[in-house]
Design an enzyme around this catalytic site. Structure first.
Site, PDB file in Angstrom:
ATOM      1  N   LYS A   1       0.806  -1.229   0.000  1.00 53.21           N
ATOM      2  CA  LYS A   1       0.000   0.000   0.000  1.00 53.21           C
ATOM      3  C   LYS A   1       0.835   1.273   0.000  1.00 53.21           C
ATOM      4  O   LYS A   1       2.005   1.268   0.363  1.00 53.21           O
ATOM      5  CB  LYS A   1      -0.985  -0.033   1.172  1.00 53.21           C
TER       6      LYS A   1
ATOM      7  N   ARG B   1      -3.811 -10.078   4.854  1.00 48.44           N
ATOM      8  CA  ARG B   1      -4.181 -10.037   3.436  1.00 48.44           C
ATOM      9  C   ARG B   1      -2.958  -9.578   2.650  1.00 48.44           C
ATOM     10  O   ARG B   1      -2.565  -8.414   2.756  1.00 48.44           O
ATOM     11  CB  ARG B   1      -5.365  -9.076   3.242  1.00 48.44           C
TER      12      ARG B   1
HETATM   13  N1  HH2 Z   1      -7.397  -3.692   0.606  1.00 50.35           N
HETATM   14  C1  HH2 Z   1      -7.701  -3.714  -0.707  1.00 50.35           C
HETATM   15  C2  HH2 Z   1      -8.824  -4.389  -1.167  1.00 50.35           C
HETATM   16  N2  HH2 Z   1      -9.617  -5.067  -0.330  1.00 50.35           N
HETATM   17  N3  HH2 Z   1     -10.141  -5.772   1.869  1.00 50.35           N
HETATM   18  C3  HH2 Z   1      -9.880  -5.774   3.182  1.00 50.35           C
HETATM   19  N4  HH2 Z   1     -10.668  -6.441   4.032  1.00 50.35           N
HETATM   20  N5  HH2 Z   1      -8.797  -5.105   3.693  1.00 50.35           N
HETATM   21  C4  HH2 Z   1      -7.943  -4.404   2.888  1.00 50.35           C
HETATM   22  O1  HH2 Z   1      -6.987  -3.807   3.421  1.00 50.35           O
HETATM   23  C5  HH2 Z   1      -8.198  -4.374   1.486  1.00 50.35           C
HETATM   24  C6  HH2 Z   1      -9.331  -5.083   0.996  1.00 50.35           C
HETATM   25  C7  HH2 Z   1      -6.810  -2.981  -1.681  1.00 50.35           C
HETATM   26  O2  HH2 Z   1      -5.813  -3.797  -2.210  1.00 50.35           O
HETATM   27  P1  HH2 Z   1      -5.840  -4.543  -3.632  1.00 50.35           P
HETATM   28  O3  HH2 Z   1      -6.942  -5.558  -3.682  1.00 50.35           O
HETATM   29  O4  HH2 Z   1      -4.509  -5.100  -3.897  1.00 50.35           O
HETATM   30  O5  HH2 Z   1      -6.074  -3.392  -4.701  1.00 50.35           O
HETATM   31  P2  HH2 Z   1      -7.338  -2.907  -5.535  1.00 50.35           P
HETATM   32  O6  HH2 Z   1      -8.382  -2.439  -4.580  1.00 50.35           O
HETATM   33  O7  HH2 Z   1      -6.774  -1.801  -6.401  1.00 50.35           O
HETATM   34  O8  HH2 Z   1      -7.847  -4.079  -6.352  1.00 50.35           O
END
Ligand code: HH2
Length: 258
Positions: free
Chosen positions: A202, A236
């Protein structure tokens, strides 16, 4: 929890796993590296995202992957009740909702099944959440929100044993807010349900290290390890093998159970 984003635009792996076969292969790879479950997302919630993917499009991306991964414990990252219902019918073990089941119909969709649910805190919405995050006391406010949502989901007939909470690192929070929440993560574990922490790649880690998303592996592992030490039960992460190794060291020292 290993992350597989079936999206064209996720902040760190957008486009890499949009093809179902690539997503399925990546999920198997992450399980082989030591993941216990896979979080499948078909809509990016990165800062600035307008979250305009339709339920039909989200399901078009997800369905073949859900069907190709029936042998693996799956979490589905969605805010939409229609998508939750299909994911549950396809056998998902968990629904991961960054909106904490606040969409109309979301509580009922989860109450109708028996899967786990992750309730995440977010200030605002992804489109604008990083413009000016503001709190009086971030730890107290996020905790009060999650405590209220635990009560709300239990009142809707969802057993406490099915609930996981997440302070939502990076979702309407500055670097200082994120660090404060990480320092005080134990207080969230004290709410009586497992805590999920998502620091992987992040932008707060970019602010600390000065590095782009593709070069945040060591920083992500460090943050995951601190979260585990501070009581997180689920991490995660995009980089499962490296995180597993770090957790093995922590377990060897006797701080957590691997
Ligand atoms: N972070 C992201 C997405 N979903 N869900 C939970 N519970 N906690 C988190 O910290 C979280 C989440 C963001 O990361 P990522 O899926 O890699 O990116 P994007 O939202 O651009 O797909």
């Amino acid at each position: 929890m290993g992350v597989v984003n079936v999206t064209p635009d996720s902040f760190s792996d957008g486009g890499r796993f949009l093809d179902p076969a690539a997503a399925i292969a990546h999920a198997h790879r992450l399980m082989a590296e030591g993941a216990d479950l896979i979080d499948l997302g078909a809509e990016s919630s990165r800062p600035g995202s307008e979250m305009v993917v339709s339920a039909d499009e989200e399901l078009r991306r997800l369905r073949p992957v859900l069907q190709g991964l029936r042998d693996i414990p799956l979490s589905v990252d969605t805010v939409k009740p229609e998508v939750m219902r299909v994911a549950l019918a396809e056998g998902a073990a968990m629904i991961n909702d960054i909106n904490a089941l606040r969409a109309p119909g979301a509580l009922a969709a989860i109450a109708a099944g028996d899967a786990a649910v992750c309730l995440m805190h977010m200030q605002g919405s992804p489109g604008t959440m990083q413009r000016q995050p503001a709190y009086g006391d971030v730890v107290a406010e996020v905790k009060a929100f999650l405590r209220q949502r635990i009560d709300d989901v239990c009142a809707a007939g969802i057993a406490l044993e099915r609930v996981v909470i997440d302070p939502g690192f990076g979702f309407g929070k500055t670097l200082e807010h994120n660090l404060d929440l990480l320092r005080h993560l134990r207080q969230f574990a004290a709410l009586g349900v497992p805590v999920l922490a998502g620091w992987s790649r992040k932008s707060s880690l970019g602010q600390i290290t000065g590095k782009p998303a593709g070069e945040r592996l060591a920083a992500s592992v460090a943050a995951a390890l601190i979260a585990a030490q501070n009581g997180a039960a689920i991490l995660r992460v995009h980089d499962v093998a490296a995180t597993r190794d770090a957790l093995s060291v922590l377990a060897a020292v006797g701080k957590i159970h691997d």
